[in-house]
Design a protein around this motif. Sequence first.
Motif, PDB file in Angstrom:
ATOM      1  N   ALA A  42       0.816  -1.229   0.000  1.00  0.00           N
ATOM      2  CA  ALA A  42       0.000   0.000   0.000  1.00  0.00           C
ATOM      3  C   ALA A  42       0.844   1.272   0.000  1.00  0.00           C
ATOM      4  O   ALA A  42       0.455   2.290  -0.600  1.00  0.00           O
ATOM      5  N   VAL A 179       7.899 -13.306   8.310  1.00  0.00           N
ATOM      6  CA  VAL A 179       7.782 -13.707   9.717  1.00  0.00           C
ATOM      7  C   VAL A 179       6.614 -14.686   9.830  1.00  0.00           C
ATOM      8  O   VAL A 179       5.507 -14.419   9.347  1.00  0.00           O
ATOM      9  N   TRP A 211      -2.219  -7.307   6.210  1.00  0.00           N
ATOM     10  CA  TRP A 211      -1.898  -8.698   6.559  1.00  0.00           C
ATOM     11  C   TRP A 211      -1.767  -8.897   8.077  1.00  0.00           C
ATOM     12  O   TRP A 211      -1.344  -9.950   8.536  1.00  0.00           O
ATOM     13  N   LEU A 215      -1.145 -12.645  10.926  1.00  0.00           N
ATOM     14  CA  LEU A 215       0.003 -12.848  11.810  1.00  0.00           C
ATOM     15  C   LEU A 215      -0.409 -12.780  13.283  1.00  0.00           C
ATOM     16  O   LEU A 215       0.061 -13.560  14.108  1.00  0.00           O
ATOM     17  N   ARG A 309      -5.515  -1.486   0.869  1.00  0.00           N
ATOM     18  CA  ARG A 309      -5.643  -0.671   2.093  1.00  0.00           C
ATOM     19  C   ARG A 309      -5.980  -1.585   3.268  1.00  0.00           C
ATOM     20  O   ARG A 309      -6.806  -2.488   3.129  1.00  0.00           O
ATOM     21  N   HIS A 334      -4.414   1.370   9.088  1.00  0.00           N
ATOM     22  CA  HIS A 334      -4.528   2.826   8.871  1.00  0.00           C
ATOM     23  C   HIS A 334      -5.370   3.179   7.647  1.00  0.00           C
ATOM     24  O   HIS A 334      -5.439   4.333   7.238  1.00  0.00           O
ATOM     25  N   ILE A 339      -0.457   7.226   5.066  1.00  0.00           N
ATOM     26  CA  ILE A 339       0.660   8.128   4.744  1.00  0.00           C
ATOM     27  C   ILE A 339       0.549   9.353   5.660  1.00  0.00           C
ATOM     28  O   ILE A 339       1.513   9.745   6.322  1.00  0.00           O
TER      29      ILE A 339
HETATM   30  P1  FAD Z   1       1.843  -1.636   3.908  1.00  0.00           P
HETATM   31  O1  FAD Z   1       2.382  -0.533   3.120  1.00  0.00           O
HETATM   32  O2  FAD Z   1       0.863  -2.545   3.240  1.00  0.00           O
HETATM   33  O3  FAD Z   1       3.076  -2.469   4.425  1.00  0.00           O
HETATM   34  C1  FAD Z   1       2.948  -3.682   5.113  1.00  0.00           C
HETATM   35  C2  FAD Z   1       4.164  -4.528   4.747  1.00  0.00           C
HETATM   36  O4  FAD Z   1       4.172  -5.711   5.566  1.00  0.00           O
HETATM   37  C3  FAD Z   1       4.135  -5.008   3.302  1.00  0.00           C
HETATM   38  O5  FAD Z   1       5.306  -4.546   2.647  1.00  0.00           O
HETATM   39  C4  FAD Z   1       4.098  -6.527   3.400  1.00  0.00           C
HETATM   40  O6  FAD Z   1       4.857  -7.184   2.393  1.00  0.00           O
HETATM   41  C5  FAD Z   1       4.705  -6.762   4.778  1.00  0.00           C
HETATM   42  N1  FAD Z   1       4.317  -8.040   5.409  1.00  0.00           N
HETATM   43  C6  FAD Z   1       3.058  -8.549   5.535  1.00  0.00           C
HETATM   44  N2  FAD Z   1       3.098  -9.716   6.234  1.00  0.00           N
HETATM   45  C7  FAD Z   1       4.409  -9.928   6.547  1.00  0.00           C
HETATM   46  C8  FAD Z   1       5.089 -10.967   7.268  1.00  0.00           C
HETATM   47  N3  FAD Z   1       4.434 -12.005   7.799  1.00  0.00           N
HETATM   48  N4  FAD Z   1       6.432 -10.885   7.400  1.00  0.00           N
HETATM   49  C9  FAD Z   1       7.127  -9.838   6.871  1.00  0.00           C
HETATM   50  N5  FAD Z   1       6.518  -8.826   6.184  1.00  0.00           N
HETATM   51  C10 FAD Z   1       5.183  -8.872   6.042  1.00  0.00           C
HETATM   52  N6  FAD Z   1      -3.061   7.116   2.661  1.00  0.00           N
HETATM   53  C11 FAD Z   1      -2.892   8.442   2.815  1.00  0.00           C
HETATM   54  O7  FAD Z   1      -2.588   8.918   3.922  1.00  0.00           O
HETATM   55  N7  FAD Z   1      -3.082   9.301   1.782  1.00  0.00           N
HETATM   56  C12 FAD Z   1      -3.448   8.871   0.539  1.00  0.00           C
HETATM   57  O8  FAD Z   1      -3.614   9.662  -0.388  1.00  0.00           O
HETATM   58  C13 FAD Z   1      -3.644   7.495   0.354  1.00  0.00           C
HETATM   59  N8  FAD Z   1      -4.024   7.022  -0.854  1.00  0.00           N
HETATM   60  C14 FAD Z   1      -4.161   5.680  -1.041  1.00  0.00           C
HETATM   61  C15 FAD Z   1      -4.499   5.219  -2.315  1.00  0.00           C
HETATM   62  C16 FAD Z   1      -4.569   3.865  -2.559  1.00  0.00           C
HETATM   63  C17 FAD Z   1      -4.931   3.377  -3.941  1.00  0.00           C
HETATM   64  C18 FAD Z   1      -4.282   2.948  -1.517  1.00  0.00           C
HETATM   65  C19 FAD Z   1      -4.325   1.464  -1.782  1.00  0.00           C
HETATM   66  C20 FAD Z   1      -3.973   3.408  -0.243  1.00  0.00           C
HETATM   67  C21 FAD Z   1      -3.918   4.773   0.006  1.00  0.00           C
HETATM   68  N9  FAD Z   1      -3.607   5.281   1.263  1.00  0.00           N
HETATM   69  C22 FAD Z   1      -3.429   6.619   1.446  1.00  0.00           C
HETATM   70  C23 FAD Z   1      -3.503   4.400   2.427  1.00  0.00           C
HETATM   71  C24 FAD Z   1      -2.049   4.020   2.727  1.00  0.00           C
HETATM   72  O9  FAD Z   1      -1.422   3.619   1.543  1.00  0.00           O
HETATM   73  C25 FAD Z   1      -1.989   2.900   3.758  1.00  0.00           C
HETATM   74  O10 FAD Z   1      -2.784   3.200   4.883  1.00  0.00           O
HETATM   75  C26 FAD Z   1      -0.542   2.718   4.249  1.00  0.00           C
HETATM   76  O11 FAD Z   1       0.334   2.611   3.151  1.00  0.00           O
HETATM   77  C27 FAD Z   1      -0.421   1.488   5.125  1.00  0.00           C
HETATM   78  O12 FAD Z   1       0.938   1.337   5.435  1.00  0.00           O
HETATM   79  P2  FAD Z   1       1.477   0.092   6.239  1.00  0.00           P
HETATM   80  O13 FAD Z   1       2.919   0.283   6.434  1.00  0.00           O
HETATM   81  O14 FAD Z   1       0.616  -0.093   7.450  1.00  0.00           O
HETATM   82  O15 FAD Z   1       1.138  -1.156   5.288  1.00  0.00           O
END
Ligand code: FAD
Length: 376
Positions: A42, A179, A211, A215, A309, A334, A339
């Motif tokens: 994401a 993990v 995900w 976990l 998301r 989130h 972001i």
């Molecule tokens: P992620 O970025 O999904 O990262 C989680 C990571 O964990 C992944 O890399 C995955 O490979 C890894 N993982 C999963 N399981 C395991 C495991 N067992 N072992 C090791 N690694 C693992 N937010 C905003 O604030 N502004 C915006 O304009 C906005 N626009 C968006 C537009 C779109 C199309 C989308 C899809 C989302 C948007 N968002 C926006 C939301 C935002 O992208 C997400 O809320 C945010 O990126 C979540 O970040 P994260 O680090 O929690 O998850």
Amino acid sequence: MGNSFDVAIIGGGINGSAIAYQLSKMGRKVIIIEKDQLACQASSAAAGMLAAQAEIEQDGPLFQLALKSQAMFSSLSSELFEYTGIDIEHVHKGMLKIAETEEMALKVKQQVTFQRKWDPTISWLDAKEIREMETSLSPSVFGGMYLPNDGHVQPEKLTQAFAKAAVNFGAEIRENTEVLSFIYEKGQITGIKTTNGVIHCEQVVVATGAWAAKLMRESGLDLRVYPVKGECFSIRTEKPLINTTIFSDKRCYLVPKRNGEIYIGATMIENTFDKKVTPGGIATIIERATQLVPQIKEAAWERVWSGIRPQTGDGLPYIGEHPRLKGLFVAAGHFRNGILLSPITGKLVADLLAGRQLDEGLLSAFHLERHKVTVS
Ligand code: FAD
Ligand code: GLY
């Protein structure tokens, strides 16, 4: 390559990277473990809007958290540039939240009244005023809320900048490592099992986005995190078509990025981890976007993409410690605002792990067991 750390952060998205940055800056020995590559989910699919006021329509813990986080971006941008040389492309040119019908205009006007309590520069623009500001808007637009202080960033660069700054402070990043489960003794985390062996640590943060539920089930905790796919496309025009972000009631937005691309999103498809981009999904956003800015039909096509998301049962992220396993923390769920929320998530989670005093009540709404039903 040692296998003992103070903190293991699972997930190399924006949240894992922001937390790693803050913890390494405190002097903790940190590792990020990522199943695939840094920022591959994401956090690179996002539009990067910092849309606290447009996305969150009522006061409450999430809105207050979002306002605090939004206010951190200007200094964060310079700080990360200083530490890493990465420009997160913070654009600060405002947003227009569009009303496309008379009914929407009533709703948006109410939001203007509500939002002005926090930012008196926010105003309502009628049809004439809004088209004077953005001349390419469709004549059918009724008006909209103008948020001069809104902005956006390049989300993948922000994730990379957090991670690089963490590495500069001594953190390690291990990619292509999944993990699988947690290791604990007498209710205290002591490590994790991965596809590349065991890692010993005192504290673990689960920052695995959509995900997280899978976990966390390994720890006996049922988190209500589920996936919502978003598909996007981008275009380029010879001359800038819009200057501000155009946002319409979560159905469609157009974000003019620093590199000349306009990101246009996004679909909302629940309960799928399948990232395929469909002609039907893109057609829906094209139709909505051309209703707002008809000239995008003549623009040069750039690319399509999608991301997953992390939504939760009540729309709030999970940020807190496991109720029964000491040393196990979660920062996930989130949804549409990961972001925007990343600076404050990084700071609060790092403070929580370090046992620092947090603002009274700031995280209480996000605790991990809030969906539990008590049967009397
Ligand atoms: P992620 O970025 O999904 O990262 C989680 C990571 O964990 C992944 O890399 C995955 O490979 C890894 N993982 C999963 N399981 C395991 C495991 N067992 N072992 C090791 N690694 C693992 N937010 C905003 O604030 N502004 C915006 O304009 C906005 N626009 C968006 C537009 C779109 C199309 C989308 C899809 C989302 C948007 N968002 C926006 C939301 C935002 O992208 C997400 O809320 C945010 O990126 C979540 O970040 P994260 O680090 O929690 O998850
Ligand atoms: N915040 C924009 C999106 O999630 O599509």
